[in-house]
Design a protein around this motif. Structure first.
Motif, short mmCIF file in Angstrom:
data_model
loop_
_atom_site.label_atom_id
_atom_site.label_comp_id
_atom_site.label_asym_id
_atom_site.label_seq_id
_atom_site.Cartn_x
_atom_site.Cartn_y
_atom_site.Cartn_z
N THR A 159 0.84 -1.19 0.00
CA THR A 159 0.00 0.00 0.00
C THR A 159 0.87 1.24 0.00
O THR A 159 1.80 1.37 0.82
N THR A 160 0.62 2.16 -0.92
CA THR A 160 1.39 3.38 -1.00
C THR A 160 1.07 4.29 0.17
O THR A 160 -0.10 4.50 0.50
N ALA A 161 2.10 4.85 0.79
CA ALA A 161 1.90 5.73 1.94
C ALA A 161 1.19 7.01 1.53
O ALA A 161 1.31 7.47 0.40
N VAL A 216 4.09 4.51 -8.55
CA VAL A 216 4.07 3.92 -9.89
C VAL A 216 4.41 2.43 -9.81
O VAL A 216 3.80 1.60 -10.49
N ALA A 217 5.38 2.08 -8.97
CA ALA A 217 5.76 0.67 -8.82
C ALA A 217 4.62 -0.14 -8.20
O ALA A 217 4.39 -1.29 -8.59
N ASP A 218 3.90 0.47 -7.27
CA ASP A 218 2.81 -0.23 -6.59
C ASP A 218 1.56 -0.36 -7.44
O ASP A 218 0.77 -1.29 -7.26
N SER A 252 -6.07 2.32 -11.51
CA SER A 252 -5.74 2.18 -10.08
C SER A 252 -4.72 3.23 -9.66
O SER A 252 -4.78 3.76 -8.54
N ARG A 253 -3.80 3.55 -10.56
CA ARG A 253 -2.79 4.57 -10.24
C ARG A 253 -3.45 5.93 -10.04
O ARG A 253 -3.07 6.69 -9.15
N LEU A 307 0.81 -2.55 -25.11
CA LEU A 307 2.22 -2.62 -25.49
C LEU A 307 3.16 -2.56 -24.29
O LEU A 307 4.37 -2.76 -24.43
N SER A 308 2.62 -2.28 -23.12
CA SER A 308 3.45 -2.16 -21.92
C SER A 308 3.94 -3.53 -21.48
O SER A 308 3.33 -4.56 -21.74
N ARG A 309 5.06 -3.52 -20.77
CA ARG A 309 5.57 -4.76 -20.19
C ARG A 309 4.82 -5.14 -18.91
O ARG A 309 5.01 -6.23 -18.38
N ARG A 310 4.01 -4.23 -18.40
CA ARG A 310 3.27 -4.50 -17.17
C ARG A 310 2.02 -5.33 -17.48
O ARG A 310 1.48 -5.27 -18.58
N PRO A 311 1.55 -6.09 -16.50
CA PRO A 311 0.32 -6.89 -16.73
C PRO A 311 -0.86 -5.99 -17.08
O PRO A 311 -1.02 -4.90 -16.51
N HIS A 312 -1.67 -6.43 -18.04
CA HIS A 312 -2.83 -5.65 -18.46
C HIS A 312 -3.92 -6.58 -18.96
O HIS A 312 -3.67 -7.45 -19.79
#
Length: 271
Positions: A2-4, A162-164, A170-171, A228-233
């Motif tokens: 969880t982001t602070a 961004v990492a979280d 969600s971001r 096209l992102s390397r992140r899950p989508h």
């Protein structure tokens, strides 16, 4: 993870004032941002201003000579380069310089890959949505300006956010919780502050409203960038994003073209 949270929301006016202060140190870029939208500005006048910043002038000329605009080395003068890429594109490139978007060390890790995917996708899709490709290019290129501004003002905290939160919707929720404003809304505020066209601002404000046609082009461009992102989508059906204006088969062709061409656009914009 969880982001602070932080105790107080972001002071948006302070951020905009800080950029206005930076403008005194980047007088050529600031002049271009101001003059490129004026009705009485000519390509000759803009070229005379742009000549005062060799790095920015070089980028404009390189972009005009790139395969992206189909000129392939035939542009020899700065005035011709401006005529090829258009005033809005020159203004966008000046905004990139003014806000340090050309310094990749001060940006979120995924900033320029996503921005060039957005810009290329928006340009290719523009005719389907009744938009001019040069205007769509600028919208895609600047859409993430707000995330850069958040990163400038909270480098460690925003990098962790961004990492979280690799998923962009969600971001945006996490940005709202931490800063009191999400990045796309901050982009809209900044572009409105500098007098960019209301249509660009409306596209940003309407992005999350699936019933709003103003945001349809940018919604689909973001979907292309996400695929096209390397992140899950998890792919979102394109018809849902644009009211049925585009099919999945048509979008697949756009995705492949963006995959093949976006890196050339990034190099033309930054090197």
């Amino acid at each position: 993870m969880t982001t602070a949270t932080v105790p107080a929301p972001l002071d948006v006016q302070r951020i905009l004032a800080g950029i206005d202060t930076m403008a005194t140190q980047k007088a050529v870029a600031a002049q271009i941002v101001a003059r490129a939208s004026a009705d009485d500005t000519s390509a000759r006048e803009l070229a005379a201003i742009l000549a005062g910043d060799l790095a920015l002038a070089g980028r404009v000329t390189k972009l005009a000579n790139s395969a992206y605009f189909g000129m392939s080395g035939r542009v020899g003068s700065l005035q011709f380069a401006i005529a090829v890429v258009g005033f809005m594109t020159v203004r966008t490139m000046a905004t990139v310089a003014l806000t340090d978007l050309d310094d990749e060390s001060r940006l979120p890790e995924d900033f320029w890959p996503t921005s060039t995917h957005l810009a290329q996708a928006a340009t290719l899709l523009a005719p389907r949505f009744g938009e001019r490709p040069p205007d769509a290019l600028c919208l895609g290129m600047l859409a993430q300006l707000g995330s850069a501004l958040l990163h400038h003002n909270d480098p460690e905290g925003y990098a962790q956010l961004v990492a979280d939160e690799p998923d962009l919707p969600s971001r945006r929720l996490a940005e709202e919780r931490r800063y009191g404003i999400h990045a796309l809304r901050l982009t809209a505020v900044a572009l409105e502050h500098w007098g960019f066209p209301p249509r660009m601002v409306a596209a940003l404000h309407s992005l999350d409203d699936l019933t709003a046609p103003d945001g349809a082009l940018l919604r689909v461009a973001f979907e292309v960038a996400a695929r096209l992102s390397r992140r899950p989508h998890v792919p979102v059906p394109v018809g849902r994003l644009c009211g049925g204006l585009l099919t999945e088969d048509a979008l697949d062709l756009v995705v492949e073209r963006v995959r093949a061409e976006a890196e050339e656009l990034r190099m033309a914009m930054l090197s």
